[in-house]
Scaffold this motif. Structure first.
Motif, PDB file in Angstrom:
ATOM      1  N   ALA A 151       0.827  -1.207   0.000  1.00  0.00           N
ATOM      2  CA  ALA A 151       0.000   0.000   0.000  1.00  0.00           C
ATOM      3  C   ALA A 151       0.863   1.259   0.000  1.00  0.00           C
ATOM      4  CB  ALA A 151      -0.925   0.004   1.217  1.00  0.00           C
ATOM      5  N   LEU A 152       2.103   1.138   0.460  1.00  0.00           N
ATOM      6  CA  LEU A 152       2.993   2.299   0.510  1.00  0.00           C
ATOM      7  C   LEU A 152       3.206   2.893  -0.878  1.00  0.00           C
ATOM      8  CD1 LEU A 152       4.693   3.993   2.485  1.00  0.00           C
ATOM      9  CD2 LEU A 152       6.643   2.533   1.947  1.00  0.00           C
ATOM     10  N   ARG A 160       5.139   8.755   3.178  1.00  0.00           N
ATOM     11  CA  ARG A 160       6.395   8.168   2.698  1.00  0.00           C
ATOM     12  C   ARG A 160       7.599   8.715   3.467  1.00  0.00           C
ATOM     13  NH1 ARG A 160       6.599   6.994  -3.752  1.00  0.00           N
ATOM     14  NH2 ARG A 160       4.469   6.219  -4.026  1.00  0.00           N
ATOM     15  N   ASN A 161       7.353   9.799   4.167  1.00  0.00           N
ATOM     16  CA  ASN A 161       8.423  10.388   4.975  1.00  0.00           C
ATOM     17  C   ASN A 161       8.208  10.115   6.456  1.00  0.00           C
ATOM     18  OD1 ASN A 161      10.885  11.952   5.024  1.00  0.00           O
ATOM     19  ND2 ASN A 161       9.697  13.637   5.914  1.00  0.00           N
ATOM     20  N   MET A 176      10.077  -2.415  -0.213  1.00  0.00           N
ATOM     21  CA  MET A 176       9.240  -1.218  -0.101  1.00  0.00           C
ATOM     22  C   MET A 176      10.065   0.030   0.204  1.00  0.00           C
ATOM     23  SD  MET A 176       6.165  -1.980  -0.879  1.00  0.00           S
ATOM     24  CE  MET A 176       6.898  -3.102  -2.073  1.00  0.00           C
ATOM     25  N   LEU A 177      11.355  -0.182   0.474  1.00  0.00           N
ATOM     26  CA  LEU A 177      12.254   0.955   0.715  1.00  0.00           C
ATOM     27  C   LEU A 177      12.284   1.871  -0.498  1.00  0.00           C
ATOM     28  CD1 LEU A 177      14.311   2.180   2.729  1.00  0.00           C
ATOM     29  CD2 LEU A 177      16.089   0.871   1.555  1.00  0.00           C
ATOM     30  N   CYS A 178      11.977   1.329  -1.662  1.00  0.00           N
ATOM     31  CA  CYS A 178      12.012   2.142  -2.879  1.00  0.00           C
ATOM     32  C   CYS A 178      10.968   3.251  -2.866  1.00  0.00           C
ATOM     33  CB  CYS A 178      11.831   1.271  -4.125  1.00  0.00           C
ATOM     34  SG  CYS A 178      10.198   0.528  -4.303  1.00  0.00           S
ATOM     35  N   TYR A 179       9.926   3.126  -2.023  1.00  0.00           N
ATOM     36  CA  TYR A 179       8.884   4.147  -1.951  1.00  0.00           C
ATOM     37  C   TYR A 179       9.099   5.125  -0.804  1.00  0.00           C
ATOM     38  CZ  TYR A 179       6.582   0.939  -5.158  1.00  0.00           C
ATOM     39  OH  TYR A 179       6.295   0.130  -6.227  1.00  0.00           O
ATOM     40  N   ALA A 180      10.155   4.919  -0.044  1.00  0.00           N
ATOM     41  CA  ALA A 180      10.453   5.821   1.071  1.00  0.00           C
ATOM     42  C   ALA A 180      10.999   7.146   0.544  1.00  0.00           C
ATOM     43  CB  ALA A 180      11.470   5.166   2.008  1.00  0.00           C
ATOM     44  N   ALA A 201      17.196  -4.867  -1.134  1.00  0.00           N
ATOM     45  CA  ALA A 201      16.729  -3.510  -0.822  1.00  0.00           C
ATOM     46  C   ALA A 201      17.895  -2.539  -0.732  1.00  0.00           C
ATOM     47  CB  ALA A 201      15.956  -3.524   0.501  1.00  0.00           C
ATOM     48  N   LEU A 202      19.106  -3.061  -0.654  1.00  0.00           N
ATOM     49  CA  LEU A 202      20.293  -2.210  -0.575  1.00  0.00           C
ATOM     50  C   LEU A 202      20.370  -1.261  -1.763  1.00  0.00           C
ATOM     51  CD1 LEU A 202      22.954  -1.610   0.981  1.00  0.00           C
ATOM     52  CD2 LEU A 202      24.068  -3.291  -0.499  1.00  0.00           C
ATOM     53  N   GLN A 203      19.840  -1.665  -2.886  1.00  0.00           N
ATOM     54  CA  GLN A 203      19.888  -0.822  -4.090  1.00  0.00           C
ATOM     55  C   GLN A 203      19.132   0.489  -3.923  1.00  0.00           C
ATOM     56  OE1 GLN A 203      17.317  -2.377  -7.462  1.00  0.00           O
ATOM     57  NE2 GLN A 203      17.046  -4.058  -5.985  1.00  0.00           N
ATOM     58  N   PHE A 204      18.206   0.546  -2.962  1.00  0.00           N
ATOM     59  CA  PHE A 204      17.410   1.760  -2.757  1.00  0.00           C
ATOM     60  C   PHE A 204      17.958   2.633  -1.634  1.00  0.00           C
ATOM     61  CE2 PHE A 204      14.365  -1.574  -4.207  1.00  0.00           C
ATOM     62  CZ  PHE A 204      14.239  -1.096  -5.513  1.00  0.00           C
ATOM     63  N   ALA A 205      19.021   2.184  -0.985  1.00  0.00           N
ATOM     64  CA  ALA A 205      19.633   2.967   0.086  1.00  0.00           C
ATOM     65  C   ALA A 205      20.405   4.138  -0.509  1.00  0.00           C
ATOM     66  CB  ALA A 205      20.566   2.075   0.903  1.00  0.00           C
TER      67      ALA A 205
END
Length: 276
Positions: A151-152, A160-161, A176-180, A201-205
């Motif tokens: 849902a994020l 998102r923040n 879901m880190l990609c939507y943060a 998920a490291l790719q979105f850090a």
């Protein structure tokens, strides 16, 4: 369903017959008087038989709280056809209704709750059909994410923040880190939660965190291929790579070329010594 055209006027106004005909084919709608879908009593009966019949109701009845509730009791996805007034309001008196016990088995101390929040709490993906006001409302998004991390994706910039909301999402699905927000993707503890759930998920850090030795270790331990998202400096770090390769051989293919050549030389030298 098309046989409805030959039915008598009385039968064309029989709720059970109309609902069954429309279920079979929407073509049957042309044989139903428009007034049928603007008749509150008839529509109420229709949605009790099939919640998705709400889609054919008049706009006024799509914003009728009782009708929407009955439709959702039969089929929670009926919320997608609710009127704009309902989909854009969280606490207005029009949408504060008795708790729908049939939609959720959870026990709570209060006897009233918001229809919209109840809908999202039951099926988080419904957030995509909400208005922008609700998509940017932290409490509403929290209800949705608690049910479904995905849902994020449909949340506005404010949720998102929100650290609690995003943390709840990444603990269910690290990707879901990609939507943060950009700021949260630079939050070390949040990223740690994400990579522990899914190393990729490291790719979105943030760039800085992809150069964080401990985070990269955690990510690659969870998924060897995550090493490819680490900074070049860490992919050239001999000790780090050695530790990872010993734990997860899949990481070997993602180390920097220079280090790979060095490891090959070491292996060849080792083999040569054994032969001797």
């Amino acid at each position: 369903g098309t046989m409805l055209r030959y039915a008598s006027e009385a039968l064309k106004n029989d709720v059970e017959i109309v609902v069954e005909a429309v279920r079979q084919t929407e073509v049957a709608l042309q044989y139903v008087d428009a007034a049928f879908w603007n008749n509150r009593g008839i529509v109420l009966k229709a949605v009790r038989l099939d919640g998705t019949m709400l889609r054919y109701a008049s706009e006024a009845l799509k914003n009728d709280v009782e009708i929407v509730i009955e439709a959702m009791k039969q089929n929670s996805s009926a919320f997608t056809y609710a009127g704009t007034a309902i989909r854009n309001n969280r606490k207005s008196s029009q949408v504060v209704v008795p708790r729908l016990n049939s939609m959720s088995p959870r026990t709570v101390s209060h006897s009233h709750c918001c229809l919209v929040n109840e809908a999202f709490g039951h099926e988080g993906a419904l957030l995509q059909y909400a208005g922008r006001t609700l998509q940017n409302d932290p409490r509403t998004v929290l209800h949705a994410v608690r049910q479904s991390a995905g849902a994020l994706e449909f949340a506005g910039p404010t949720p998102r923040n929100s650290l609690p909301i995003v943390r709840m999402a990444v603990k269910q699905d690290g990707m879901m880190l990609c939507y943060a927000s950009e700021a949260l993707r630079n939050d070390r503890m949040l990223v740690l939660d994400a990579v522990r759930q899914n190393g990729s998920a490291l790719q979105f850090a943030s760039e800085a965190l992809r150069n964080d030795r401990m985070l990269v270790l955690e990510a690659a331990r969870q998924k060897g291929s995550a090493l490819q998202y680490a900074s070049e400096a860490l992919r050239n770090d001999r000790l780090l790579v050695l530790e990872l390769v010993m734990q997860n051989g899949n990481a070997l293919q993602y180390i920097a070329q220079v280090l790979w050549i060095a490891i090959q030389l070491v292996l060849e030298a080792s083999l040569h010594l054994r032969v001797r």
